[in-house]
Design an enzyme around this catalytic site. Structure first.
Site, PDB file in Angstrom:
ATOM      1  N   GLU A 111      39.363  13.926  22.997  1.00  0.00           N
ATOM      2  CA  GLU A 111      40.565  13.663  22.181  1.00  0.00           C
ATOM      3  C   GLU A 111      41.591  14.785  22.366  1.00  0.00           C
ATOM      4  O   GLU A 111      42.799  14.526  22.472  1.00  0.00           O
ATOM      5  CB  GLU A 111      40.171  13.527  20.709  1.00  0.00           C
ATOM      6  CG  GLU A 111      39.268  12.320  20.463  1.00  0.00           C
ATOM      7  CD  GLU A 111      38.949  12.134  18.991  1.00  0.00           C
ATOM      8  OE1 GLU A 111      39.627  11.313  18.349  1.00  0.00           O
ATOM      9  OE2 GLU A 111      38.025  12.793  18.479  1.00  0.00           O
ATOM     10  N   GLU A 131      30.280   9.751  19.914  1.00  0.00           N
ATOM     11  CA  GLU A 131      30.414   9.302  18.515  1.00  0.00           C
ATOM     12  C   GLU A 131      29.655   8.002  18.292  1.00  0.00           C
ATOM     13  O   GLU A 131      28.997   7.813  17.264  1.00  0.00           O
ATOM     14  CB  GLU A 131      31.893   9.068  18.164  1.00  0.00           C
ATOM     15  CG  GLU A 131      32.721  10.332  18.014  1.00  0.00           C
ATOM     16  CD  GLU A 131      33.374  10.772  19.317  1.00  0.00           C
ATOM     17  OE1 GLU A 131      32.873  10.402  20.398  1.00  0.00           O
ATOM     18  OE2 GLU A 131      34.383  11.491  19.240  1.00  0.00           O
TER      19      GLU A 131
HETATM   20  C1  1HE Z   1      27.102  22.367  19.426  1.00  0.00           C
HETATM   21  C2  1HE Z   1      27.832  21.254  19.902  1.00  0.00           C
HETATM   22  C3  1HE Z   1      28.575  20.511  18.953  1.00  0.00           C
HETATM   23  C4  1HE Z   1      26.812  22.166  21.564  1.00  0.00           C
HETATM   24  N1  1HE Z   1      28.546  20.902  17.656  1.00  0.00           N
HETATM   25  N2  1HE Z   1      27.108  22.701  18.137  1.00  0.00           N
HETATM   26  N3  1HE Z   1      29.752  16.152  20.387  1.00  0.00           N
HETATM   27  C5  1HE Z   1      28.548  15.843  20.891  1.00  0.00           C
HETATM   28  O1  1HE Z   1      27.812  14.998  20.412  1.00  0.00           O
HETATM   29  C6  1HE Z   1      28.133  16.664  22.090  1.00  0.00           C
HETATM   30  C7  1HE Z   1      26.951  17.537  21.720  1.00  0.00           C
HETATM   31  N4  1HE Z   1      26.664  18.542  22.776  1.00  0.00           N
HETATM   32  C8  1HE Z   1      25.991  18.229  23.904  1.00  0.00           C
HETATM   33  O2  1HE Z   1      25.703  17.085  24.227  1.00  0.00           O
HETATM   34  C9  1HE Z   1      25.602  19.392  24.780  1.00  0.00           C
HETATM   35  O3  1HE Z   1      25.561  20.581  23.956  1.00  0.00           O
HETATM   36  C10 1HE Z   1      26.562  19.652  25.968  1.00  0.00           C
HETATM   37  C11 1HE Z   1      26.401  18.533  27.005  1.00  0.00           C
HETATM   38  C12 1HE Z   1      28.016  19.756  25.536  1.00  0.00           C
HETATM   39  C13 1HE Z   1      26.197  21.019  26.630  1.00  0.00           C
HETATM   40  O4  1HE Z   1      24.824  21.047  26.946  1.00  0.00           O
HETATM   41  P1  1HE Z   1      24.126  22.449  27.254  1.00  0.00           P
HETATM   42  O5  1HE Z   1      22.677  22.162  27.622  1.00  0.00           O
HETATM   43  O6  1HE Z   1      24.938  23.258  28.191  1.00  0.00           O
HETATM   44  O7  1HE Z   1      24.159  23.292  25.849  1.00  0.00           O
HETATM   45  P2  1HE Z   1      23.260  23.103  24.536  1.00  0.00           P
HETATM   46  O8  1HE Z   1      21.992  23.916  24.686  1.00  0.00           O
HETATM   47  O9  1HE Z   1      23.103  21.700  24.134  1.00  0.00           O
HETATM   48  O10 1HE Z   1      24.198  23.795  23.432  1.00  0.00           O
HETATM   49  C14 1HE Z   1      24.397  25.204  23.366  1.00  0.00           C
HETATM   50  C15 1HE Z   1      24.652  25.544  21.919  1.00  0.00           C
HETATM   51  O11 1HE Z   1      25.872  24.912  21.500  1.00  0.00           O
HETATM   52  C16 1HE Z   1      23.577  24.999  20.981  1.00  0.00           C
HETATM   53  O12 1HE Z   1      23.494  25.884  19.875  1.00  0.00           O
HETATM   54  P3  1HE Z   1      22.322  26.997  19.762  1.00  0.00           P
HETATM   55  O13 1HE Z   1      22.621  27.702  18.472  1.00  0.00           O
HETATM   56  O14 1HE Z   1      21.031  26.202  19.771  1.00  0.00           O
HETATM   57  O15 1HE Z   1      22.460  27.856  20.972  1.00  0.00           O
HETATM   58  C17 1HE Z   1      24.143  23.685  20.512  1.00  0.00           C
HETATM   59  O16 1HE Z   1      23.636  23.274  19.266  1.00  0.00           O
HETATM   60  C18 1HE Z   1      25.625  24.055  20.387  1.00  0.00           C
HETATM   61  N5  1HE Z   1      26.486  22.888  20.482  1.00  0.00           N
HETATM   62  N6  1HE Z   1      27.634  21.157  21.228  1.00  0.00           N
HETATM   63  C19 1HE Z   1      27.820  21.973  17.278  1.00  0.00           C
HETATM   64  N7  1HE Z   1      29.317  19.471  19.312  1.00  0.00           N
HETATM   65  C20 1HE Z   1      37.531  14.511  15.217  1.00  0.00           C
HETATM   66  S1  1HE Z   1      36.121  13.671  15.299  1.00  0.00           S
HETATM   67  C21 1HE Z   1      35.356  14.047  16.775  1.00  0.00           C
HETATM   68  C22 1HE Z   1      33.955  13.536  16.758  1.00  0.00           C
HETATM   69  C23 1HE Z   1      33.112  14.161  17.814  1.00  0.00           C
HETATM   70  O17 1HE Z   1      33.557  14.994  18.588  1.00  0.00           O
HETATM   71  S2  1HE Z   1      31.503  13.656  17.874  1.00  0.00           S
HETATM   72  C24 1HE Z   1      30.891  14.296  19.347  1.00  0.00           C
HETATM   73  C25 1HE Z   1      30.264  15.643  19.142  1.00  0.00           C
END
Ligand code: 1HE
Length: 257
Positions: A111, A131
């Site tokens: 977005e 989402e």
């Molecule tokens: C996060 C987030 C996040 C990572 N919120 N903490 N977005 C999603 O559903 C995407 C969610 N993220 C992923 O699918 C993956 O993290 C990635 C593909 C982006 C990257 O993967 P990777 O293996 O490089 O990293 P990781 O190990 O998954 O994440 C590293 C850290 O970032 C980890 O935290 P840690 O404390 O365990 O190290 C994750 O929890 C954190 N992290 N993405 C919070 N999104 C206005 S409305 C909009 C609505 C939306 O955007 S919904 C979609 C949300």
């Protein structure tokens, strides 16, 4: 303009805004969305183009899901409207914005990218709207902006099925206008921003503010708005000088690439 979640730098007429939460894949917390709004609202005078970048291997993982607690409907409405206000400052701010994409461009990250004017993706880029599979809906203007890039059917498919587009497919369907080798998105975005910054200010204004509105208008109103914008742009002294330069053999010719 001081937020630990965002880095700001100016190189001549080009400003660089960099999301700086790489440990969280640049997930957008309430603090970060506020910082995005603040940085675009307080852009220094003299900035003629902006590059929007993300630190680390991923442009942006979307909404910070750790903050998606049990908001009630009213709070959810205001949260989404806060995103709208912030991303409007990107789209309708003081200067065109070139996004440098790599890795994840997902959810709210897509977005955000969609609110920029030009998107440059390196080959590591992938796009998704998770989402749909998380039981939520886009809330950062994606339902308005993303169908304008790729069409409603493709966006619905991404949300219904969790489909992920890679960088090449993304360019083919219109998610990015440029694709470059891994690690080169920022350099290419800077090159493009420097080129855009040299345009006559009224031309950039027309492309940012008139073109998207004209695209929304019925044809007869769009033709009139176009004519008014064209008349204003061509009357600027800078436009007259640029046309004169060409007619006197000093201006650049269009060259086949
Ligand atoms: C996060 C987030 C996040 C990572 N919120 N903490 N977005 C999603 O559903 C995407 C969610 N993220 C992923 O699918 C993956 O993290 C990635 C593909 C982006 C990257 O993967 P990777 O293996 O490089 O990293 P990781 O190990 O998954 O994440 C590293 C850290 O970032 C980890 O935290 P840690 O404390 O365990 O190290 C994750 O929890 C954190 N992290 N993405 C919070 N999104 C206005 S409305 C909009 C609505 C939306 O955007 S919904 C979609 C949300």
């Amino acid at each position: 303009m001081t937020s630990p979640d965002i880095h700001f730098e100016q190189q001549g007429a080009v400003a660089i805004v960099r999301l700086a939460r790489p440990a969280k894949r640049n997930a957008i917390s309430d603090g970060l969305i506020g910082a995005i709004r603040d940085v675009f609202e307080s852009m220094p005078q003299g900035v003629r183009a902006v590059v929007l970048d993300g630190e680390g291997d991923h442009f942006c993982a979307g909404l910070d899901l750790s903050e998606l607690t049990d908001r009630d409907a009213g709070a959810g409405l205001h949260h989404s409207r806060m995103w709208h206000a912030a991303l409007e400052t990107v789209q309708f701010g003081p200067a065109p914005v070139v996004a440098a994409l790599r890795g994840a461009v997902v959810g709210g990250g897509l977005e955000l990218a969609a609110s920029c004017h030009i998107r440059v993706a390196d080959e590591t880029t992938f796009y998704s709207l998770p989402e749909g599979s998380r039981g939520i809906f886009v809330g950062g203007g994606g339902a308005v902006r993303i169908p304008r890039l790729i069409g409603e059917a493709r966006m619905a498919d991404m949300m219904f099925t969790g489909r992920v587009y890679d960088a090449k497919e993304g360019e083919r369907i219109g998610l990015s206008q440029y694709i470059v080798p891994p690690g080169q998105a920022f350099a290419k975005a800077m090159e493009i921003a420097q080129r855009v910054a040299k345009n006559a200010p009224l031309t950039n204004y027309a492309l940012m503010h008139a073109l998207p509105r004209i695209a929304e208008q019925p044809a007869d109103q769009g033709f009139l708005t176009e004519a008014l914008m064209a008349a204003i742009a061509q009357s600027a002294p800078e436009a007259k000088e640029r046309v004169r330069e060409f007619l006197e053999g000093r201006g650049p010719k269009v060259k086949k690439t």
